[in-house]
Design a protein around this motif. Structure first.
Motif, short mmCIF file in Angstrom:
data_model
loop_
_atom_site.label_atom_id
_atom_site.label_comp_id
_atom_site.label_asym_id
_atom_site.label_seq_id
_atom_site.Cartn_x
_atom_site.Cartn_y
_atom_site.Cartn_z
N ARG A 216 33.33 -15.10 22.35
CA ARG A 216 34.28 -16.21 22.43
C ARG A 216 34.90 -16.30 23.83
NH1 ARG A 216 37.87 -17.04 17.13
NH2 ARG A 216 38.16 -19.03 18.24
N ALA A 217 35.04 -15.16 24.49
CA ALA A 217 35.50 -15.16 25.89
C ALA A 217 34.47 -15.87 26.76
CB ALA A 217 35.72 -13.74 26.38
N LEU A 218 33.21 -15.61 26.52
CA LEU A 218 32.13 -16.27 27.27
C LEU A 218 32.17 -17.78 27.07
CD1 LEU A 218 29.43 -16.18 28.89
CD2 LEU A 218 28.27 -15.86 26.70
N PHE A 219 32.30 -18.20 25.83
CA PHE A 219 32.29 -19.64 25.53
C PHE A 219 33.51 -20.33 26.15
CE2 PHE A 219 30.32 -18.03 21.32
CZ PHE A 219 29.13 -17.72 21.97
N ALA A 220 34.67 -19.69 26.08
CA ALA A 220 35.88 -20.27 26.67
C ALA A 220 35.76 -20.34 28.19
CB ALA A 220 37.10 -19.44 26.27
N GLU B 22 40.46 -14.94 28.77
CA GLU B 22 41.06 -13.64 29.09
C GLU B 22 41.60 -12.97 27.84
OE1 GLU B 22 43.50 -12.16 32.94
OE2 GLU B 22 44.37 -13.86 31.85
N ARG B 23 42.22 -13.74 26.98
CA ARG B 23 42.79 -13.19 25.74
C ARG B 23 41.69 -12.64 24.83
NH1 ARG B 23 43.75 -15.88 20.98
NH2 ARG B 23 43.46 -17.90 22.02
N PHE B 24 40.60 -13.38 24.68
CA PHE B 24 39.49 -12.89 23.86
C PHE B 24 38.85 -11.66 24.48
CE2 PHE B 24 39.20 -17.34 22.05
CZ PHE B 24 39.51 -16.97 20.76
N PHE B 25 38.70 -11.67 25.80
CA PHE B 25 38.07 -10.53 26.47
C PHE B 25 38.87 -9.25 26.28
CE2 PHE B 25 36.89 -7.84 30.08
CZ PHE B 25 35.51 -7.87 29.98
N GLU B 26 40.19 -9.37 26.31
CA GLU B 26 41.05 -8.21 26.12
C GLU B 26 40.88 -7.60 24.73
OE1 GLU B 26 44.91 -9.74 26.96
OE2 GLU B 26 44.69 -9.54 29.15
N ARG B 27 40.44 -8.40 23.77
CA ARG B 27 40.24 -7.92 22.40
C ARG B 27 38.85 -7.33 22.18
NH1 ARG B 27 41.30 -13.06 18.99
NH2 ARG B 27 40.17 -11.76 17.47
N GLU C 253 23.14 -6.94 21.75
CA GLU C 253 22.72 -6.43 23.06
C GLU C 253 22.71 -7.51 24.13
OE1 GLU C 253 19.10 -4.25 23.09
OE2 GLU C 253 19.71 -2.85 21.53
N TRP C 254 22.38 -8.74 23.76
CA TRP C 254 22.29 -9.80 24.76
C TRP C 254 23.63 -10.12 25.40
CZ3 TRP C 254 25.41 -13.88 23.81
CH2 TRP C 254 25.67 -14.27 22.48
N LEU C 255 24.71 -9.63 24.80
CA LEU C 255 26.04 -9.95 25.30
C LEU C 255 26.61 -8.87 26.23
CD1 LEU C 255 28.25 -12.12 25.05
CD2 LEU C 255 29.07 -10.96 22.98
N PHE C 256 25.86 -7.78 26.41
CA PHE C 256 26.39 -6.67 27.20
C PHE C 256 26.68 -7.06 28.65
CE2 PHE C 256 24.28 -3.18 24.36
CZ PHE C 256 25.20 -3.47 23.38
N TYR C 257 26.00 -8.08 29.15
CA TYR C 257 26.22 -8.49 30.55
C TYR C 257 27.59 -9.10 30.77
CZ TYR C 257 25.90 -13.51 29.67
OH TYR C 257 26.15 -14.79 29.25
N MET C 258 28.24 -9.52 29.68
CA MET C 258 29.54 -10.19 29.79
C MET C 258 30.64 -9.15 29.96
SD MET C 258 31.17 -12.98 29.98
CE MET C 258 32.85 -13.58 29.84
N GLU D 226 31.66 -10.39 35.30
CA GLU D 226 31.14 -11.70 34.91
C GLU D 226 32.29 -12.67 34.64
OE1 GLU D 226 28.05 -14.45 34.05
OE2 GLU D 226 27.93 -12.41 34.88
N LEU D 227 33.30 -12.20 33.94
CA LEU D 227 34.45 -13.07 33.62
C LEU D 227 35.18 -13.50 34.89
CD1 LEU D 227 36.17 -14.29 31.31
CD2 LEU D 227 37.62 -12.25 31.48
N ILE D 228 35.45 -12.54 35.78
CA ILE D 228 36.14 -12.84 37.03
C ILE D 228 35.29 -13.78 37.88
CG2 ILE D 228 37.04 -11.86 39.17
CD1 ILE D 228 38.78 -11.32 36.75
N GLY D 229 33.97 -13.60 37.84
CA GLY D 229 33.07 -14.48 38.57
C GLY D 229 33.16 -15.92 38.08
N GLU D 230 33.28 -16.10 36.76
CA GLU D 230 33.45 -17.45 36.23
C GLU D 230 34.77 -18.05 36.70
OE1 GLU D 230 31.16 -19.04 34.80
OE2 GLU D 230 29.78 -17.50 34.09
N PHE D 231 35.81 -17.23 36.71
CA PHE D 231 37.13 -17.72 37.11
C PHE D 231 37.17 -18.12 38.59
CE2 PHE D 231 39.70 -15.24 33.67
CZ PHE D 231 39.16 -16.05 32.70
N CYS D 232 36.48 -17.37 39.44
CA CYS D 232 36.52 -17.72 40.87
C CYS D 232 35.83 -19.06 41.10
CB CYS D 232 35.93 -16.61 41.75
SG CYS D 232 34.14 -16.41 41.74
N HIS D 233 34.79 -19.37 40.32
CA HIS D 233 34.18 -20.69 40.39
C HIS D 233 35.19 -21.76 39.99
CE1 HIS D 233 30.27 -18.58 40.49
NE2 HIS D 233 29.73 -19.72 40.86
N CYS D 234 35.95 -21.47 38.93
CA CYS D 234 36.94 -22.44 38.44
C CYS D 234 37.98 -22.76 39.51
CB CYS D 234 37.64 -21.89 37.20
SG CYS D 234 36.59 -21.77 35.73
#
Length: 264
Positions: A101-105, A129-134, A142-147, A151-159
């Motif tokens: 859900r952090a990925l989707f958000a 960020e809230r979902f990621f903290e949980r 296994e396909w989600l291990f890259y997140m 990865e999250l901070i990288g998405e935010f810097c694009h934003c």
């Protein structure tokens, strides 16, 4: 593998088979996207989405919708990117782990940032960020291990870059570069190019060109059409400073790197 999908098998074997086919199909879609073949990427993504529907895998289905949003955003199809990102968030609500859900958000935040919806993007980043903290990883596929955090901070810097918030974009891009494992050459290249664009946005031309040079030095990244687009965008942004020695040096470095790639 496709002929096997129509064979007879137990429920357990069928589930594993469809999961493998789905993962392979989405990898082919992402490879086509990264190489710049967007029509082929579209076909693979739609096929993958249908596989997730047959398998009843709503979390993977939401992931594919997020991937489709990512591609639409890259192509400048802002309305479609928003529609797909929101479908991903809604579709993944009932059956997804906090990390998913952090990925989707985060993908929704990317689309909202491109649309210049500052309030919406801030809300989506806060949710990611809230979902990621949980996220504790216990139920993640296994396909989600890259997140991870990088990865999250990288998405935010694009934003923040797309929202024109130079100081925040630089801060998050620097953190993304710091956290990204060097073995992920292309990811690191993307983060460095966003850092360079953010530094330029913040008025620091010399630092921006230095960062962009570091990104281009990793020649493997130039094999990605997406990375070449990042470099080309940066070159256009600094073209108003074409007479500056640092910019001329960078242009020469890009020319040499592309020639090396063509010779391989």
């Amino acid at each position: 593998m496709l002929p096997l999908l129509g064979a007879s098998y137990s429920a357990k074997v069928g589930e594993a088979l469809f999961q493998a086919a789905t993962e392979m199909s989405q990898l082919l879609a992402w490879t086509a996207y990264d190489s710049g073949n967007h029509a082929l990427a579209d076909r693979y993504m739609l096929s993958t989405l249908r596989l997730t529907q047959v398998a009843g895998d709503r979390m993977m289905g939401a992931r594919i919708l997020a991937n489709m949003s990512h591609q639409a955003n890259y192509l400048g199809q802002v309305h479609r990117a928003l529609m797909l990102a929101r479908a991903s968030v809604e579709g993944g609500k009932a059956a997804s782990t906090p990390r998913a859900r952090a990925l989707f958000a985060a993908h929704e935040a990317r689309a909202l940032s491109t649309a210049q919806d500052h309030k919406g993007a801030a809300r989506a980043m806060t949710e990611a960020e809230r979902f990621f903290e949980r996220a504790d990883g216990s139920d993640d596929p296994e396909w989600l291990f890259y997140m991870d955090e990088a990865e999250l901070i990288g998405e935010f810097c694009h934003c923040f870059r797309d929202l024109g918030q130079g100081a925040e974009a630089v801060r998050f891009a620097e953190r993304a570069v710091e956290l990204t494992d060097p073995k992920y050459v292309r990811t690191l290249g993307f983060c460095r190019m966003v850092r360079a664009q953010s530094q330029l946005l913040n008025g620091d031309l010399e630092a921006a060109v230095t960062t962009a040079c570091l990104a281009v030095e990793a020649g493997d990244a130039l094999q990605s059409a997406r990375f070449q687009r990042y470099v080309g965008d940066f070159q256009r942004e600094v073209s108003v400073h074409a007479t500056r020695p640092a910019v001329q040096q960078f242009s020469g470095q890009v020319w040499e790197a592309r020639n090396r790639l063509d010779d391989e």
